[in-house]
Motif scaffolding. Structure first.
Motif, PDB file in Angstrom:
ATOM      1  N   SER A   1      -5.870  14.085 -18.081  1.00  0.00           N
ATOM      2  CA  SER A   1      -6.521  12.974 -18.767  1.00  0.00           C
ATOM      3  C   SER A   1      -7.870  12.603 -18.171  1.00  0.00           C
ATOM      4  CB  SER A   1      -5.622  11.739 -18.731  1.00  0.00           C
ATOM      5  OG  SER A   1      -5.501  11.261 -17.390  1.00  0.00           O
ATOM      6  N   GLY A   2      -8.083  12.949 -16.910  1.00  0.00           N
ATOM      7  CA  GLY A   2      -9.301  12.532 -16.236  1.00  0.00           C
ATOM      8  C   GLY A   2      -9.250  11.079 -15.780  1.00  0.00           C
ATOM      9  N   ILE A   3      -8.082  10.460 -15.908  1.00  0.00           N
ATOM     10  CA  ILE A   3      -7.902   9.067 -15.497  1.00  0.00           C
ATOM     11  C   ILE A   3      -7.265   9.066 -14.118  1.00  0.00           C
ATOM     12  CG2 ILE A   3      -6.761   6.882 -16.032  1.00  0.00           C
ATOM     13  CD1 ILE A   3      -6.713   7.804 -18.985  1.00  0.00           C
ATOM     14  N   ASN A   4      -7.939   8.473 -13.134  1.00  0.00           N
ATOM     15  CA  ASN A   4      -7.430   8.481 -11.763  1.00  0.00           C
ATOM     16  C   ASN A   4      -6.765   7.179 -11.351  1.00  0.00           C
ATOM     17  OD1 ASN A   4      -8.240  11.121 -11.221  1.00  0.00           O
ATOM     18  ND2 ASN A   4     -10.317  10.450 -10.842  1.00  0.00           N
ATOM     19  N   ASP A   5      -6.859   6.149 -12.165  1.00  0.00           N
ATOM     20  CA  ASP A   5      -6.209   4.879 -11.868  1.00  0.00           C
ATOM     21  C   ASP A   5      -4.814   4.890 -12.480  1.00  0.00           C
ATOM     22  OD1 ASP A   5      -6.370   1.953 -11.025  1.00  0.00           O
ATOM     23  OD2 ASP A   5      -5.885   1.774 -13.162  1.00  0.00           O
ATOM     24  N   ARG A   6      -3.774   4.711 -11.654  1.00  0.00           N
ATOM     25  CA  ARG A   6      -2.396   4.807 -12.156  1.00  0.00           C
ATOM     26  C   ARG A   6      -2.086   3.779 -13.233  1.00  0.00           C
ATOM     27  NH1 ARG A   6       2.025   6.858  -7.856  1.00  0.00           N
ATOM     28  NH2 ARG A   6       0.844   8.619  -7.117  1.00  0.00           N
ATOM     29  N   ASP A   7      -2.530   2.546 -13.039  1.00  0.00           N
ATOM     30  CA  ASP A   7      -2.249   1.510 -14.041  1.00  0.00           C
ATOM     31  C   ASP A   7      -2.885   1.853 -15.383  1.00  0.00           C
ATOM     32  OD1 ASP A   7      -0.732   0.040 -12.245  1.00  0.00           O
ATOM     33  OD2 ASP A   7      -2.431  -1.199 -11.615  1.00  0.00           O
ATOM     34  N   GLN A   8      -4.125   2.327 -15.348  1.00  0.00           N
ATOM     35  CA  GLN A   8      -4.801   2.729 -16.583  1.00  0.00           C
ATOM     36  C   GLN A   8      -4.110   3.940 -17.209  1.00  0.00           C
ATOM     37  OE1 GLN A   8      -8.915   3.769 -16.094  1.00  0.00           O
ATOM     38  NE2 GLN A   8      -9.251   4.030 -18.285  1.00  0.00           N
ATOM     39  N   LEU A   9      -3.673   4.870 -16.382  1.00  0.00           N
ATOM     40  CA  LEU A   9      -2.973   6.052 -16.870  1.00  0.00           C
ATOM     41  C   LEU A   9      -1.659   5.661 -17.545  1.00  0.00           C
ATOM     42  CD1 LEU A   9      -2.892   9.141 -17.073  1.00  0.00           C
ATOM     43  CD2 LEU A   9      -1.823   9.172 -14.825  1.00  0.00           C
ATOM     44  N   ILE A  10      -0.921   4.750 -16.934  1.00  0.00           N
ATOM     45  CA  ILE A  10       0.336   4.280 -17.527  1.00  0.00           C
ATOM     46  C   ILE A  10       0.055   3.617 -18.874  1.00  0.00           C
ATOM     47  CG2 ILE A  10       2.181   2.564 -17.294  1.00  0.00           C
ATOM     48  CD1 ILE A  10       2.082   3.159 -14.239  1.00  0.00           C
ATOM     49  N   GLU A  11      -0.944   2.751 -18.914  1.00  0.00           N
ATOM     50  CA  GLU A  11      -1.272   2.065 -20.169  1.00  0.00           C
ATOM     51  C   GLU A  11      -1.672   3.060 -21.255  1.00  0.00           C
ATOM     52  OE1 GLU A  11      -4.432  -1.216 -21.916  1.00  0.00           O
ATOM     53  OE2 GLU A  11      -4.084  -1.129 -19.758  1.00  0.00           O
TER      54      GLU A  11
ATOM     55  N   GLY B  25       0.804  -1.214   0.000  1.00  0.00           N
ATOM     56  CA  GLY B  25       0.000   0.000   0.000  1.00  0.00           C
ATOM     57  C   GLY B  25       0.832   1.257   0.000  1.00  0.00           C
ATOM     58  N   TRP B  26       1.757   1.375   0.955  1.00  0.00           N
ATOM     59  CA  TRP B  26       2.532   2.629   1.003  1.00  0.00           C
ATOM     60  C   TRP B  26       3.540   2.705  -0.118  1.00  0.00           C
ATOM     61  CZ3 TRP B  26       3.279   0.151   6.115  1.00  0.00           C
ATOM     62  CH2 TRP B  26       4.480  -0.537   6.249  1.00  0.00           C
ATOM     63  N   GLN B  27       4.041   1.560  -0.590  1.00  0.00           N
ATOM     64  CA  GLN B  27       4.987   1.610  -1.706  1.00  0.00           C
ATOM     65  C   GLN B  27       4.292   2.008  -3.001  1.00  0.00           C
ATOM     66  OE1 GLN B  27       6.970  -2.208  -1.577  1.00  0.00           O
ATOM     67  NE2 GLN B  27       8.586  -1.396  -0.286  1.00  0.00           N
ATOM     68  N   LYS B  28       3.099   1.483  -3.230  1.00  0.00           N
ATOM     69  CA  LYS B  28       2.373   1.861  -4.448  1.00  0.00           C
ATOM     70  C   LYS B  28       2.052   3.353  -4.434  1.00  0.00           C
ATOM     71  CE  LYS B  28      -1.325   0.579  -7.527  1.00  0.00           C
ATOM     72  NZ  LYS B  28      -2.368  -0.357  -7.859  1.00  0.00           N
ATOM     73  N   ALA B  29       1.845   3.886  -3.241  1.00  0.00           N
ATOM     74  CA  ALA B  29       1.586   5.320  -3.109  1.00  0.00           C
ATOM     75  C   ALA B  29       2.866   6.138  -3.262  1.00  0.00           C
ATOM     76  CB  ALA B  29       0.935   5.608  -1.761  1.00  0.00           C
ATOM     77  N   GLY B  30       4.027   5.461  -3.329  1.00  0.00           N
ATOM     78  CA  GLY B  30       5.296   6.164  -3.535  1.00  0.00           C
ATOM     79  C   GLY B  30       6.015   6.527  -2.246  1.00  0.00           C
ATOM     80  N   TRP B  31       5.725   5.829  -1.160  1.00  0.00           N
ATOM     81  CA  TRP B  31       6.306   6.133   0.143  1.00  0.00           C
ATOM     82  C   TRP B  31       7.058   4.934   0.700  1.00  0.00           C
ATOM     83  CZ3 TRP B  31       5.501  10.772   3.013  1.00  0.00           C
ATOM     84  CH2 TRP B  31       4.732  11.732   2.348  1.00  0.00           C
ATOM     85  N   GLU B  32       7.946   5.207   1.657  1.00  0.00           N
ATOM     86  CA  GLU B  32       8.676   4.177   2.392  1.00  0.00           C
ATOM     87  C   GLU B  32       8.652   4.543   3.874  1.00  0.00           C
ATOM     88  OE1 GLU B  32      12.605   4.138   0.721  1.00  0.00           O
ATOM     89  OE2 GLU B  32      11.982   2.863  -0.949  1.00  0.00           O
ATOM     90  N   THR B  33       8.850   3.548   4.715  1.00  0.00           N
ATOM     91  CA  THR B  33       8.924   3.807   6.153  1.00  0.00           C
ATOM     92  C   THR B  33      10.370   4.039   6.560  1.00  0.00           C
ATOM     93  OG1 THR B  33       9.055   1.441   6.571  1.00  0.00           O
ATOM     94  CG2 THR B  33       6.878   2.472   6.708  1.00  0.00           C
ATOM     95  N   ARG B  34      10.561   4.851   7.583  1.00  0.00           N
ATOM     96  CA  ARG B  34      11.871   5.157   8.144  1.00  0.00           C
ATOM     97  C   ARG B  34      11.703   5.311   9.653  1.00  0.00           C
ATOM     98  NH1 ARG B  34      13.643   3.995   3.749  1.00  0.00           N
ATOM     99  NH2 ARG B  34      14.296   5.429   2.152  1.00  0.00           N
ATOM    100  N   GLU B  35      12.779   5.149  10.387  1.00  0.00           N
ATOM    101  CA  GLU B  35      12.840   5.455  11.813  1.00  0.00           C
ATOM    102  C   GLU B  35      11.635   4.935  12.603  1.00  0.00           C
ATOM    103  OE1 GLU B  35      13.737   9.605  12.427  1.00  0.00           O
ATOM    104  OE2 GLU B  35      14.853   9.661  10.555  1.00  0.00           O
ATOM    105  N   VAL B  36      11.470   3.638  12.623  1.00  0.00           N
ATOM    106  CA  VAL B  36      10.380   3.020  13.376  1.00  0.00           C
ATOM    107  C   VAL B  36      10.781   2.935  14.852  1.00  0.00           C
ATOM    108  CG1 VAL B  36       8.969   0.949  13.646  1.00  0.00           C
ATOM    109  CG2 VAL B  36       9.692   1.681  11.362  1.00  0.00           C
TER     110      VAL B  36
END
Length: 146
Positions: A101-111, A58-69
């Motif tokens: 584009s009006g496309i909110n799904d990243r996979d569809q946008l990439i395609e 979930g957080w990786q697909k959103a472009g984030w990583e965890t640090r300092e837990v």
């Protein structure tokens, strides 16, 4: 993404490049309590790629990583994984492309973007070989300097 999608959507919506969160704040975004393993095992917060952990995906697909837990204090720092050199997050390109584009799904946008790129380059190649592609716009020709 499944049940951790609300956290991913929240991270995607953030304008900054980091978020220091308490476990309680994360639970508030999720709408349910974190599992016991989140407060007992640092590995639950790992950034292991291609794992079977839905929270990580979930957080990786959103472009984030965890640090300092900090398990003792119930804190985790999220950082945007892809920051540009100038400090502006690369996710602005996603937002701009989604808005245009009006496309909110990243996979569809990439395609859609890749299909358009392939069609454009195929048209340029066809024009370069002497063919026609009425909808294509050819690149300006380079002229040798004299």
């Amino acid at each position: 993404m499944g049940k951790y999608e609300p956290l991913a959507r929240y991270l995607e919506s953030r304008e900054d490049n980091s978020w220091n969160a308490t476990f309680a704040q994360i639970e508030e975004r999720l709408g349910f309590p974190l599992p016991r393993s989140a407060s007992e095992h640092r590995a639950w917060w790992s950034n292991q790629r291609n794992s079977n952990h839905s929270q990580t995906a979930g957080w990786q697909k959103a472009g984030w990583e965890t640090r300092e837990v900090d398990l003792r204090r119930g804190l985790v720092r999220f950082e945007r994984a892809n920051k540009s050199v100038a400090g502006q997050p690369k996710f602005d390109l996603w937002r701009q492309a989604m808005a245009m584009s009006g496309i909110n799904d990243r996979d569809q946008l990439i395609e859609t973007a890749l299909t358009a790129l392939i069609q454009r380059e195929a048209s340029r190649t066809l024009i370069g070989m002497g063919g026609t592609a009425p909808e294509a716009v050819s690149a300006p020709r380079e002229r040798p300097f004299k």
